[in-house]
Structure formats: C-alpha cells, structure tokens
Design an enzyme around this catalytic site. Structure first.
Site, PDB file in Angstrom:
ATOM      1  N   LYS A   3       1.031  -1.302   0.008  1.00  0.00           N
ATOM      2  CA  LYS A   3       0.057  -0.044  -0.837  1.00  0.00           C
ATOM      3  C   LYS A   3       1.040   1.429   0.337  1.00  0.00           C
ATOM      4  O   LYS A   3       1.952   1.129   0.603  1.00  0.00           O
ATOM      5  CB  LYS A   3      -0.915  -0.018   1.161  1.00  0.00           C
ATOM      6  CG  LYS A   3      -2.276  -0.876   1.097  1.00  0.00           C
ATOM      7  CD  LYS A   3      -2.885  -1.439   2.260  1.00  0.00           C
ATOM      8  CE  LYS A   3      -3.596  -1.899   2.335  1.00  0.00           C
ATOM      9  NZ  LYS A   3      -4.760  -2.041   1.458  1.00  0.00           N
ATOM     10  N   ARG A  18      -9.601 -11.719   0.624  1.00  0.00           N
ATOM     11  CA  ARG A  18     -11.019 -12.859  -0.173  1.00  0.00           C
ATOM     12  C   ARG A  18      -9.615 -14.361  -0.049  1.00  0.00           C
ATOM     13  O   ARG A  18     -10.718 -15.480   0.121  1.00  0.00           O
ATOM     14  CB  ARG A  18     -10.699 -12.318  -1.566  1.00  0.00           C
ATOM     15  CG  ARG A  18      -9.563 -12.703  -2.075  1.00  0.00           C
ATOM     16  CD  ARG A  18     -10.065 -11.919  -3.607  1.00  0.00           C
ATOM     17  NE  ARG A  18      -9.989 -10.526  -3.243  1.00  0.00           N
ATOM     18  CZ  ARG A  18      -9.813  -9.243  -4.144  1.00  0.00           C
ATOM     19  NH1 ARG A  18     -10.515  -9.885  -5.706  1.00  0.00           N
ATOM     20  NH2 ARG A  18     -10.164  -8.219  -3.837  1.00  0.00           N
TER      21      ARG A  18
HETATM   22  N1  BES Z   1      -8.024  -4.024   2.999  1.00  0.00           N
HETATM   23  C1  BES Z   1      -8.530  -3.504   1.895  1.00  0.00           C
HETATM   24  C2  BES Z   1      -9.289  -3.024   1.756  1.00  0.00           C
HETATM   25  C3  BES Z   1      -9.477  -1.620   1.850  1.00  0.00           C
HETATM   26  C4  BES Z   1      -9.729  -0.516   1.832  1.00  0.00           C
HETATM   27  C5  BES Z   1     -10.612  -1.516   3.571  1.00  0.00           C
HETATM   28  C6  BES Z   1      -9.724   0.833   2.331  1.00  0.00           C
HETATM   29  C7  BES Z   1     -10.902  -0.461   3.902  1.00  0.00           C
HETATM   30  C8  BES Z   1     -10.432   0.463   4.616  1.00  0.00           C
HETATM   31  C9  BES Z   1      -7.936  -4.808   1.097  1.00  0.00           C
HETATM   32  O1  BES Z   1      -7.759  -5.684   1.803  1.00  0.00           O
HETATM   33  C10 BES Z   1      -7.100  -4.268  -0.191  1.00  0.00           C
HETATM   34  O2  BES Z   1      -6.679  -3.797  -0.021  1.00  0.00           O
HETATM   35  N2  BES Z   1      -8.301  -4.546  -0.953  1.00  0.00           N
HETATM   36  C11 BES Z   1      -7.837  -4.129  -2.550  1.00  0.00           C
HETATM   37  C12 BES Z   1      -7.998  -4.917  -3.391  1.00  0.00           C
HETATM   38  C13 BES Z   1      -6.829  -4.337  -4.367  1.00  0.00           C
HETATM   39  C14 BES Z   1      -5.869  -5.358  -4.299  1.00  0.00           C
HETATM   40  C15 BES Z   1      -8.131  -5.056  -5.714  1.00  0.00           C
HETATM   41  C16 BES Z   1      -8.507  -2.625  -2.842  1.00  0.00           C
HETATM   42  O3  BES Z   1      -9.492  -2.113  -1.454  1.00  0.00           O
HETATM   43  O4  BES Z   1      -7.882  -1.521  -2.894  1.00  0.00           O
HETATM   44 MN    MN Z   2      -5.479  -6.433   0.577  1.00  0.00          MN
END
Ligand code: BES
Ligand code: MN
Ligand code: ZN
Length: 498
Positions: A277, A351
């Site tokens: 991230k 997931r």
């Molecule tokens: N934990 C995150 C989602 C999230 C984002 C929760 C902001 C709370 C606030 C999840 O694991 C994630 O990183 N999702 C990705 C998915 C993508 C890689 C397909 C996302 O949302 O960018």
């Molecule tokens: Mn994630």
C-alpha cells in the site's frame, strides 16, 4: 443502570426529567398537560417563546426552578409524529444521551410514553432507548499519559411508563445487549495492530467463550498445514505472528441444525504485502479485522440473549506482512478443499483468508453463511461511509438479512452477482481462480471470489470497508469504529425463523 417506574412517580428528585415533544397540538400529547400544570404553565410558555423546540433531534434544556422535583427538564424535539420511525427515535435518543453525558447529568428520569409514535409500541421504544444509550455514550480507550479530564457516567436512568414494568425491563435488557455487542466490536477495531495480534484476537474469543459458555476451537498453524488451508497460510507467510483460525459455536437447540455461519475477516494489520500500500493508504489498516469484530460483537449479544438458534462463528486471523518468506504475486496456492488460486495481488488478501474460513464453516455444518469484511476500497468509492455493500447467491436469505439491517438501521445495498463476474475470477492460465482480475468492478470481484467457496450454500457477503469506521462523531457514537453489522447479525440470528 435502568429501573422502570410507573409514570405517576415522575415527580421525584433527579438531575433531569426527559420528555419527548412532537409538533402539533401539545395539550393532546402524553403527559404534557400534567407536567405543564405542575410547572404553573411555564412549560407552555417556554415552548411559545422558543426556549423549547419541537424540531426533530433538537434537545432543549430548562431549569425547573423548584416547581417540580427534577432539577431540569430536557425536552427532545421529535418533529412530526407521522414521520417518526423507530430508527429515527433511536437517533433522537442517541443525541439526547450524548447531551446528557456532556452536561454531566448522572441521574435522570425519562417519560418513555411521551415518545410514543404510531409506528412503535413502548417495548421496542424501550429497546432502542437502551441500545442508543449504550452506543451513543461509548468512549474509546486511549493510551494518553497526560491527565485525562474527569469524565462523568450516567449512573441511574428511571424509565417512566404506564406499561407493565417487566415487559419494559426485558426490552431494556435486549437493547442493552445489542449496544454491548456493538461496543465490543468497536473496542476490538480500535486496538492497534501491535496489541491486537491474531493470538490476542484468539484470546479475546476464548474469554467470550468462557463468559457465555460457547464451544471454542482455535486452529494453530500446524493444524492449518495438516488441513491444507493454503490460502490463509499464504497471507500469513511473511509474518512472525502465528495465524489463528478461530471458531466459536453457540448451540441453542437440542440438535445442531440450521446453523448460521458468521465469517469475519480478521486481518489484524494489512500492509498490502508485496503489492504494498502507499504510505497514506496503509494508515488505518489496523481496522482490517472489522469483520471479525462484528462477528464477535454479534456473538456477545447472542451469548447474552441466548436464542433458540445455532451459530458457528469462523474468523481467519493474521496480519499481512512483508519479509523474505512472504507470498508474492504469481504464486499459486491451494486453498482448503483443494481449489488452486493464482495470486495476482497480495493486497487482495482478505478474500484468501475468507476462502478457507467459508469452507471451514461448511465443515462445521453451517447451512447458511454470512461473511463480513473490510474487503475493498472500491466499495467506499461506490457507496460511501454509511452503506454496506452486499452480494448474495440466495434472494430469500438476502431478504432476511436486509430486513434485519433495516431494523437496526445499518443500511446495505446489493451489488450484482452475475455470470460475467464469475467468469472473470475463474480466468487464470495456471490455476482454478485468480485473486484479482483488476480494477474494474473490484468490490464485486472480491465478492464473486468468495462465492466460489460458498458454492451452493445460501450466502450473503457484506463489505464494510466504508462503514466500519466513521470519520466524524454521529448520533449513535463517537468518531472512530462503528461496530457496524454486529447488531444486524445478532438481529438476523435472533429474529429469523428457518
Ligand atoms: N483491507 C483492504 C480494503 C480496505 C481499503 C479496507 C480501505 C478499508 C479501507 C483490502 O485488503 C484491500 O487492500 N483491497 C484492495 C483490493 C484490490 C487489491 C483488488 C483494494 O481495495 O484496493
Ligand atoms: Mn489488502
Ligand atoms: Zn485487507
């Protein structure tokens, strides 16, 4: 904290007496004329002079100048009676209790019947009253070492009503149990990742199990290896913290049948892994166990109220870290039950963890499955802070969850679960599934991926990435974790007949 008295006992000493006030002819409103008379007409005068408002959610405070025994009168404006709902009433009570707490009143009487609407009886009103009190006055823990300003707590609330006391008392207990469960969820979400590791989350579940007499099973890393839970293990691969698969079982009927599986994402911190991230995106990722928190919160409510239902809670827990041993994009992993997955994005870790947990819930003979997860940033873009994204493979189950969410006022909105999406999660040159088809429709892709593991079991998916945390204080709580879905899940379990 709550005691129920008959309405005619209202004139006893208290920091405040609380009444509700609707717009329209006041003399016909419950209790208004009595009180006005006792106050020598000053109540009516205050209303006419604009010192007391009947606007919805406006709380007016006037001193009673020894005309009656309660020191002050708190009047909660309720707007037009025909627009009032139980949901709006809950929010009005939330506003009221926040105000009472802020003003430092510790001992109050509330004339419940003065809030009466055509849409709700006194019993459900008492329920939302107690629930709102728990939710709205909740304070989050902190680790500040400087002198904290002394904070007051509401100690005694006399609920005044003409209804039978035992009925109102039991409603108050129910409402309190719902508030308590949601606050448990908030407490967990608020904890920083260095303190709430998977091990600590498992310990918390153990305490719940002891307190409410649940069966508990905690799968250790070795158990997962033996069982072949390669998806959760992959997410954990880069961590020094051991993963846990936490299972709590509540059996409320003779036989283990019609069990509801509640599956909650328990990522205690999500760095994104090698698909790392950004420095801004990573802040706040301690809340990535929000789904697990909702499930544990719901279990607490269920543990208190002990319905004649069966529930199995399954929580896959780990952090998602980077190291020489971490999983990487292009890896192929084998999930519990044998489906292979091409990892395209290590940040789509939720997931993966949930896949093994959903299959494990089925092993515990869950006949319906509801998963809750802070799963995608995309759902926040689509639906914002106050609406949870949802998907399903079964409309009948969905409608029941939807009904529960309408009652608790935790709105959900359905995203499509169509073949075209299923095709995309199945597209891989090297494995059965891929964990990230790309940016397009990614909240739906995440849900569709989980659907591959729910298979024919009736299933509802709830993506709470937007709703788990509030950026500002609101009627029913402070800024921070909302405990969203703890109440809805508990309501679903309590109210739904198979
Ligand atoms: N934990 C995150 C989602 C999230 C984002 C929760 C902001 C709370 C606030 C999840 O694991 C994630 O990183 N999702 C990705 C998915 C993508 C890689 C397909 C996302 O949302 O960018
Ligand atoms: Mn994630
Ligand atoms: Zn995550």
């Amino acid at each position: 904290m709550f005691t129920v008295y008959s309405l005619n006992q209202w004139n006893t000493p208290a920091d405040a007496l609380v009444i509700g006030l609707y717009k329209g002819s006041r003399d016909q409103q419950f209790f208004y004329s009595d009180l006005n008379e006792q106050m020598k007409g000053f109540l009516e005068e205050c209303v006419q002079d604009g010192d007391i408002s009947d606007d919805y959610k406006k709380v007016s405070v006037v001193h009673t100048l020894k005309l009656v025994k309660p020191k002050r009168l708190y009047v909660v404006g309720l707007g037009h009676k025909k627009h009032m709902t139980l949901q709006k009433l809950r929010k009005a009570f939330g506003t009221l209790f926040k105000q009472i707490q802020e003003d430092g009143r510790t001992d109050i009487s509330i004339a419940l019947d003065s809030f009466k609407t055509d849409q709700a009886e006194e019993a459900p009103m008492a329920e939302v009253l107690a629930e709102a009190q728990q939710l709205a006055t909740y304070r989050l823990a902190d680790y500040k070492t400087s002198n904290r300003k002394s904070e007051s707590h509401i100690e005694h609330i006399r609920v005044l009503t003409e209804k039978p006391a035992d009925q109102i008392e039991s409603s108050l207990q129910i409402g309190k149990a719902f508030g308590t469960g949601a606050n448990t969820a908030r407490h967990l979400v608020h904890m920083p990742g260095n303190m709430l590791t998977a091990t600590e989350l498992a310990n918390f579940a153990k305490e719940l199990a002891e307190k409410y007499d649940f069966d508990i099973e905690i799968l250790e890393k070795e158990d997962m290896e033996r069982l072949g839970m390669g998806a959760l293990l992959a997410v954990n691969q880069g961590s020094v913290e051991p993963p846990k698969m936490i299972v709590l079982k509540y059996q409320g009927t003779e036989k283990w049948e019609n069990a509801v599986g509640l599956v909650g994402k328990g990522i205690t911190f999500d760095t994104g892994g090698y698909s790392i991230k950004t420095k801004d995106g990573i802040v706040g990722m301690k809340t990535d166990m929000g789904g697990a928190a909702s499930v544990l919160g719901a279990m607490e409510t269920i543990g208190i109220l002990k319905p004649k239902k069966n529930v199995v809670a399954v929580i896959p827990s780990t952090d998602n870290m980077i190291s020489g041993s971490a999983f990487k994009p292009d890896d192929v992993i084998t999930s519990f039950g044998g489906k292979t997955i091409e990892v395209r994005n290590t940040d789509a870790e939720g997931r993966l963890a949930l896949a093994d947990a959903i299959v494990y819930a089925k092993h515990h003979r869950a006949e319906t499955i509801i998963d809750v997860a802070t799963l995608t940033g995309g759902v926040v873009v689509a639906l914002g802070d106050w609406v949870t994204g949802s998907m399903t493979n079964n409309d009948e189950l969905y409608n029941k969850v939807k009904q529960a969410s309408q009652y608790t006022d935790e709105p959900i909105w359905q995203l499509p679960y169509l073949d075209v999406y299923q095709e995309q999660v199945r597209k891989s040159d090297i494995a059965d599934l891929n964990n990230s088809p790309g940016r397009k429709a990614h909240p739906i892709m995440a849900g569709a991926f989980l659907g591959e593991f729910a298979e024919d079991t009736p299933w509802v998916h709830l993506d709470i990435a937007g709703t788990a945390v509030s950026e500002q204080p609101y009627d029913l709580g402070p800024k921070g974790p909302t405990g969203v879905m703890a109440r809805t899940l508990a309501r679903f379990v309590l109210e739904t007949d198979e």
